[in-house]
Design an enzyme around this catalytic site. Structure first.
Site, PDB file in Angstrom:
ATOM      1  N   HIS A   1       0.856  -1.278  -0.039  1.00 10.48           N
ATOM      2  CA  HIS A   1      -0.058  -0.116  -0.002  1.00 10.48           C
ATOM      3  C   HIS A   1       0.829   1.322  -0.192  1.00 10.48           C
ATOM      4  CE1 HIS A   1      -3.739  -2.114   1.259  1.00 10.48           C
ATOM      5  NE2 HIS A   1      -2.906  -3.168   1.201  1.00 10.48           N
TER       6      HIS A   1
ATOM      7  N   ASP B   1      -6.027   5.506   1.912  1.00  6.70           N
ATOM      8  CA  ASP B   1      -6.195   4.329   1.555  1.00  6.70           C
ATOM      9  C   ASP B   1      -7.851   3.792   1.734  1.00  6.70           C
ATOM     10  OD1 ASP B   1      -4.367   1.418   1.319  1.00  6.70           O
ATOM     11  OD2 ASP B   1      -6.335   1.178   1.558  1.00  6.70           O
TER      12      ASP B   1
ATOM     13  N   GLU C   1       3.860  -4.572 -12.033  1.00  7.15           N
ATOM     14  CA  GLU C   1       5.272  -4.312 -12.303  1.00  7.15           C
ATOM     15  C   GLU C   1       5.599  -5.420 -13.416  1.00  7.15           C
ATOM     16  OE1 GLU C   1       7.016  -4.546  -8.341  1.00  7.15           O
ATOM     17  OE2 GLU C   1       6.246  -2.919  -7.638  1.00  7.15           O
TER      18      GLU C   1
ATOM     19  N   ASP D   1      -6.912 -10.567  -2.596  1.00  7.07           N
ATOM     20  CA  ASP D   1      -7.078 -10.213  -4.173  1.00  7.07           C
ATOM     21  C   ASP D   1      -6.348 -11.170  -5.140  1.00  7.07           C
ATOM     22  OD1 ASP D   1      -5.048  -8.848  -3.630  1.00  7.07           O
ATOM     23  OD2 ASP D   1      -5.224  -7.295  -5.145  1.00  7.07           O
TER      24      ASP D   1
HETATM   25  N1  UDP Z   1       9.194  -6.086  -3.400  1.00  8.26           N
HETATM   26  C1  UDP Z   1      10.516  -5.699  -3.696  1.00  8.26           C
HETATM   27  N2  UDP Z   1      11.518  -6.633  -3.353  1.00  8.26           N
HETATM   28  C2  UDP Z   1      11.094  -7.868  -3.092  1.00  8.26           C
HETATM   29  C3  UDP Z   1       9.902  -8.267  -2.967  1.00  8.26           C
HETATM   30  C4  UDP Z   1       8.857  -7.364  -3.204  1.00  8.26           C
HETATM   31  O1  UDP Z   1      10.908  -4.811  -3.850  1.00  8.26           O
HETATM   32  O2  UDP Z   1      11.995  -8.703  -2.768  1.00  8.26           O
HETATM   33  C5  UDP Z   1       8.103  -5.141  -3.728  1.00  8.26           C
HETATM   34  C6  UDP Z   1       7.424  -5.176  -5.291  1.00  8.26           C
HETATM   35  O3  UDP Z   1       8.344  -4.518  -6.020  1.00  8.26           O
HETATM   36  C7  UDP Z   1       5.987  -4.635  -4.775  1.00  8.26           C
HETATM   37  C8  UDP Z   1       5.681  -4.782  -3.465  1.00  8.26           C
HETATM   38  O4  UDP Z   1       7.096  -5.147  -2.690  1.00  8.26           O
HETATM   39  O5  UDP Z   1       6.020  -3.291  -5.163  1.00  8.26           O
HETATM   40  C9  UDP Z   1       4.937  -6.047  -3.009  1.00  8.26           C
HETATM   41  O6  UDP Z   1       3.611  -5.563  -3.324  1.00  8.26           O
HETATM   42  P1  UDP Z   1       2.419  -6.489  -3.806  1.00  8.26           P
HETATM   43  O7  UDP Z   1       1.222  -5.678  -3.759  1.00  8.26           O
HETATM   44  O8  UDP Z   1       3.037  -7.183  -5.054  1.00  8.26           O
HETATM   45  O9  UDP Z   1       2.546  -7.539  -2.679  1.00  8.26           O
HETATM   46  P2  UDP Z   1       1.906  -7.604  -1.171  1.00  8.26           P
HETATM   47  O10 UDP Z   1       3.352  -7.355  -0.387  1.00  8.26           O
HETATM   48  O11 UDP Z   1       1.341  -6.185  -0.924  1.00  8.26           O
HETATM   49  O12 UDP Z   1       1.494  -8.907  -1.119  1.00  8.26           O
END
Ligand code: UDP
Length: 496
Positions: free
Chosen positions: A24, A123, A386, A402
């Site tokens: 977030h 948010d 990404e 989600d």
């Molecule tokens: N991310 C990162 N390095 C890692 C793993 C994740 O920078 O080794 C970042 C990724 O680029 C993304 C975020 O952490 O922007 C994870 O957000 P996402 O919504 O995909 O998943 P969540 O962590 O909320 O489950």
């Protein structure tokens, strides 16, 4: 003659209030930077805990001091600083911590901040921020950082229940198609519903929490979604039947890159906003690998895996003979009697010719590295976007919320990946890696490249997300001129 009010007025003061989780914060901080680029005064309100980590692992002072009036402020998330905040703590502690302790902190901050806030962007999962904004008569825009598909399904849950399509009646029922979510009738199965919909008790508190938060959205002045019209057009049309003012301005990371590049050229300064220490050594390892030869494996910032699941994944990767870059976050492997982490050391040792393991990767840079040919992902919405922007096909292993739905859309609607939902078996891992990296490589590369092209066009000058952001910026300017708390002062400076 009346002069142009917006050019006379001081810049709008916007407060950005993310939900206290990495995914977030990522998109909210990018939005904050985009609004700062437009000349707004920004206050970014973080939790004490996350801000401490953000400061520890990033040079935020150096990056944000270029924006006049950009300020970080912090409040408690309701938990002590030494609480591990692992797994779904934010769902279990929602009322006890966030509503009970974060809400008063937000209210107090808004009452005392100077200059007063003209508009809150909160948010969309923090309904308590909407209550505070209404009490203080400050305009509020919601930003829902998860996928538009999930927003629409969360919104529709009461209708699904009403139609008798929930609860799910056992495992044989999982592939049943649901007919009550408009726009998704041809592909949404029980299996693809958010994980908490698998509860046999539809009075479950987590289901109720998601529905309650989502159904509050029409009360906000507008809704921002991190997507592009070209990606999610049909679902955006459905959402607009409930929330007419929707700004689709994503993918935000790509929009920010475009605008920074336009301002500063190729050498613009990229801020990672990470809450973990990034291990950049994996980029040097990638530099030594052939083009599109490596599968990047990472499951985001919240997911945990059991020791057994990690071993299955690892054998599948190894048996596929494909090179892999694997992220294993500290404390994310759950084993019996705390034996989680030792398996990682063992795997590293055994697979050093074929794989590279890090605690946290510079994900955007990894996905854009020419050596990366596939992404084994949990389909968090940031990760999904990404991957789309980088044109990298996916293997989807969703964990919760989600992600179950995002993986279905990736595989069935966009056809830019394969869905491994609900299984974790070394043979299936091996087959899927081979399908994406070898056997069906050409078709996946082509469909992912087409998707990347339209998505990247949307954030270029004249593209839909680019124009929608310009509209949002203009609408906030107009909104700030009408904000009751500041109207009196502003009117004084307008000459007639
Ligand atoms: N991310 C990162 N390095 C890692 C793993 C994740 O920078 O080794 C970042 C990724 O680029 C993304 C975020 O952490 O922007 C994870 O957000 P996402 O919504 O995909 O998943 P969540 O962590 O909320 O489950």
């Amino acid at each position: 003659m009346e002069k142009d009010r917006s050019s006379q007025a001081p810049p709008p003061h916007v407060l950005i209030f993310p939900f206290p989780l990495q995914g977030h914060i990522n998109s909210m901080i990018k939005l904050a930077e985009l609004l700062a680029l437009a000349g707004f005064k920004l206050t970014f309100l973080n939790s004490h805990y996350n801000h401490e980590r953000l400061v520890k692992f990033n040079n935020i002072a150096a990056h944000f001091e270029r924006y006049q009036g950009f300020e970080f402020k912090t409040i408690t998330d309701g938990l002590p600083l030494d609480h591990p905040r692992s797994g779904n703590w934010f769902l279990d502690m929602y009322e006890e911590a966030l509503e009970l302790k974060m809400k008063p902190g937000l209210r107090e901050m808004l009452e005392n901040i100077s200059p007063p806030v003209d508009c809150i962007i909160a948010d969309g999962f923090s309904g308590f921020a909407l209550d505070v904004a209404k009490e203080l008569e400050i305009p509020i825009i919601y930003f829902r950082t998860s996928s538009p598909f999930s927003f629409w399904v969360y919104y529709s849950i009461p209708d699904i229940i009403q139609a008798g399509e929930l609860p799910i009646k056992g495992s044989e029922d999982m592939n049943r198609l649901l007919t009550t979510v408009p726009g998704m009738e041809t592909y949404l199965r029980c299996r693809d519903l958010p994980s908490f919909c698998r509860e046999t008790d539809i009075e479950d508190s987590i289901i109720k929490l998601y529905v309650k938060q989502t159904r509050k959205s029409p009360q906000a002045d507008a809704l921002i979604l991190n997507t592009a019209e070209e990606l999610d057009g049909p679902i955006l049309s459905q959402i607009r039947t409930k929330c007419p003012r929707v700004y689709a301005i994503g993918p935000l990371h790509a929009q920010l890159n475009t605008r920074l590049k336009a301002k500063h050229g190729e050498s613009y300064d990229h801020f990672s906003n990470t809450l973990w220490e990034v291990d950049k050594s994996c980029i040097f390892w990638l530099d030594k690998q052939p083009n599109r030869s490596v599968i990047y494996v990472s499951f985001g910032s919240i997911t945990s895996t059991s020791r057994e699941q990690l071993v299955e994944l690892w054998y599948g990767l190894l048996n596929s003979k494909t090179k892999f870059l694997l992220v294993v976050r500290p404390n994310s492997v759950i084993g019996k009697d705390g034996e989680g982490e030792d398996v990682v050391v063992e795997l590293m040792e055994k697979s050093k010719d074929q794989g590279y393991i890090v605690n946290w990767a510079p994900q955007e840079a990894v996905l854009n590295h020419p050596a990366v040919g596939g992404f084994f992902t949990h389909n968090g919405w940031n990760s999904t976007l990404e991957s789309i922007v980088a044109g990298v096909p996916m293997i989807c292993w969703p964990y919760f919320a989600d992600q179950q739905l995002n993986s279905r859309v990736v595989s069935e609607v966009w056809k830019i990946g394969l869905d491994m939902k609900d299984v974790c078996d070394r043979k299936i891992v091996e087959k899927m890696v081979n399908d994406v990296m070898v056997d069906q490589k050409e078709e996946f590369v082509q469909s992912a490249a087409e998707m990347a092209k339209v998505t990247n066009q949307s954030v270029n000058v004249g593209g839909s997300s680019y124009s929608n952001l310009d509209h949002l910026i203009e609408d906030i300017r107009i909104m700030s001129l009408k904000t009751p708390k500041t109207k009196f002062l502003r009117n004084e400076s307008i000459s007639i």
